[in-house]
Design a protein around this motif. Structure first.
Motif, short mmCIF file in Angstrom:
data_model
loop_
_atom_site.label_atom_id
_atom_site.label_comp_id
_atom_site.label_asym_id
_atom_site.label_seq_id
_atom_site.Cartn_x
_atom_site.Cartn_y
_atom_site.Cartn_z
N GLU A 61 0.83 -1.19 0.00
CA GLU A 61 0.00 0.00 0.00
C GLU A 61 0.87 1.25 0.00
N VAL A 62 0.40 2.26 -0.71
CA VAL A 62 1.03 3.57 -0.68
C VAL A 62 -0.10 4.57 -0.43
N LEU A 63 0.03 5.31 0.65
CA LEU A 63 -0.96 6.32 0.99
C LEU A 63 -0.33 7.68 0.79
N LEU A 64 -0.96 8.49 -0.05
CA LEU A 64 -0.50 9.85 -0.30
C LEU A 64 -1.43 10.78 0.45
N ALA A 65 -0.89 11.74 1.14
CA ALA A 65 -1.74 12.66 1.89
C ALA A 65 -1.15 14.05 1.86
N SER A 66 -2.03 15.02 1.76
CA SER A 66 -1.64 16.42 1.90
C SER A 66 -2.72 17.09 2.73
N ASP A 67 -2.66 18.38 2.86
CA ASP A 67 -3.70 19.06 3.62
C ASP A 67 -4.99 19.20 2.81
N GLN A 68 -4.98 18.74 1.55
CA GLN A 68 -6.17 18.85 0.71
C GLN A 68 -6.65 17.54 0.11
N ARG A 69 -5.86 16.47 0.20
CA ARG A 69 -6.20 15.26 -0.52
C ARG A 69 -5.57 14.03 0.12
N LEU A 70 -6.25 12.90 -0.02
CA LEU A 70 -5.70 11.62 0.42
C LEU A 70 -5.98 10.60 -0.68
N ALA A 71 -5.01 9.78 -1.00
CA ALA A 71 -5.19 8.71 -1.98
C ALA A 71 -4.48 7.47 -1.47
N LEU A 72 -5.16 6.36 -1.54
CA LEU A 72 -4.59 5.09 -1.12
C LEU A 72 -4.52 4.18 -2.34
N MET A 73 -3.34 3.65 -2.62
CA MET A 73 -3.18 2.68 -3.69
C MET A 73 -2.74 1.37 -3.05
N ARG A 74 -3.37 0.29 -3.47
CA ARG A 74 -3.06 -1.03 -2.92
C ARG A 74 -2.80 -1.96 -4.09
N GLU A 75 -1.71 -2.68 -4.01
CA GLU A 75 -1.33 -3.64 -5.06
C GLU A 75 -1.66 -5.05 -4.59
N TYR A 76 -2.41 -5.78 -5.39
CA TYR A 76 -2.72 -7.17 -5.06
C TYR A 76 -1.71 -8.08 -5.75
N PRO A 77 -1.14 -9.03 -4.99
CA PRO A 77 -0.16 -9.93 -5.61
C PRO A 77 -0.79 -10.83 -6.69
N GLN A 78 -2.08 -11.14 -6.52
CA GLN A 78 -2.82 -11.92 -7.50
C GLN A 78 -4.08 -11.11 -7.86
N PRO A 79 -4.58 -11.25 -9.07
CA PRO A 79 -5.82 -10.55 -9.41
C PRO A 79 -6.91 -10.86 -8.39
N MET A 80 -7.62 -9.82 -7.99
CA MET A 80 -8.65 -9.96 -6.96
C MET A 80 -9.78 -9.00 -7.26
N GLU A 81 -10.96 -9.52 -7.37
CA GLU A 81 -12.14 -8.69 -7.64
C GLU A 81 -12.84 -8.39 -6.32
N LEU A 82 -12.85 -7.11 -5.92
CA LEU A 82 -13.53 -6.73 -4.69
C LEU A 82 -15.03 -6.62 -4.94
#
Length: 180
Positions: A61-82
């Motif tokens: 996971e990589v979480l980017l945050a600032s005082d105006q925005r947050l974004a979370l990116m998550r990499e799945y080792p195998q394809p996964m349908e949420l």
């Protein structure tokens, strides 16, 4: 939070309708989140940026945050349908509305978006509406009610009048309350 899906075939105007509803809702002071179904590989990051480098280095996971925005990116080792429910669990529960674009076979209430498209085919056959077979389709938003393949039992909304769609949603707010 209230949850409604917008389902339909590609190119019928789901994104345009959802975008217009977000504008109208936020103008009324409502807090709105959107879940959009994406296909396979997509990227919200740019090559060479620090977050891209961390992700490419193997971060789960990589979480980017600032005082105006947050974004979370998550990499799945195998394809996964949420499931849509798993995605909803990731959102801020304090939002007023969640508009879900895509997931036409999902098990949440939805509005089917149907644009006049008699020349469009799916596997060589005319496109079949969801509203005829999916009890979770609560209404049909269309630009050509007279050209629907069959008369829906659900309310028919004017796709070109997002304010009308919004009024319909607001009137049904209590029945669209999400219960996990």
């Amino acid at each position: 939070m209230k949850v409604i899906g917008f389902a339909g075939y590609s190119g019928v105007g789901k994104t345009t309708l959802v975008e217009a509803l977000v504008v109208l809702m936020t103008q009324r002071g409502l807090k709105v989140s959107v879940i959009k179904h994406a296909h396979h590989h997509f990227d919200v990051d740019r090559e060479g940026k620090d977050s891209w480098r961390h992700r490419k280095a193997g971060a789960y996971e990589v979480l980017l945050a600032s005082d105006q925005r947050l974004a979370l990116m998550r990499e799945y080792p195998q394809p996964m349908e949420l499931s849509v429910q798993q995605m909803l669990a990731q959102l801020d529960p304090a939002v007023d509305w969640v508009l879900i674009e895509g997931f036409k076979h999902g098990d949440l209430p939805k509005i089917e978006v149907w644009r006049h498209q008699q020349d469009r085919l799916d596997s060589g056959k005319p496109l079949q509406p969801l509203y005829a077979q999916d009890a979770r389709v609560l209404a049909v938003a269309t630009d050509a009610a007279a050209d629907l393949p069959q008369l829906p039992t659900q309310p028919v909304l004017d796709l070109n009048r997002p304010e009308q769609v919004l009024q319909w949603l607001l009137a049904r707010g209590p029945q669209l309350e999400y219960r996990n």
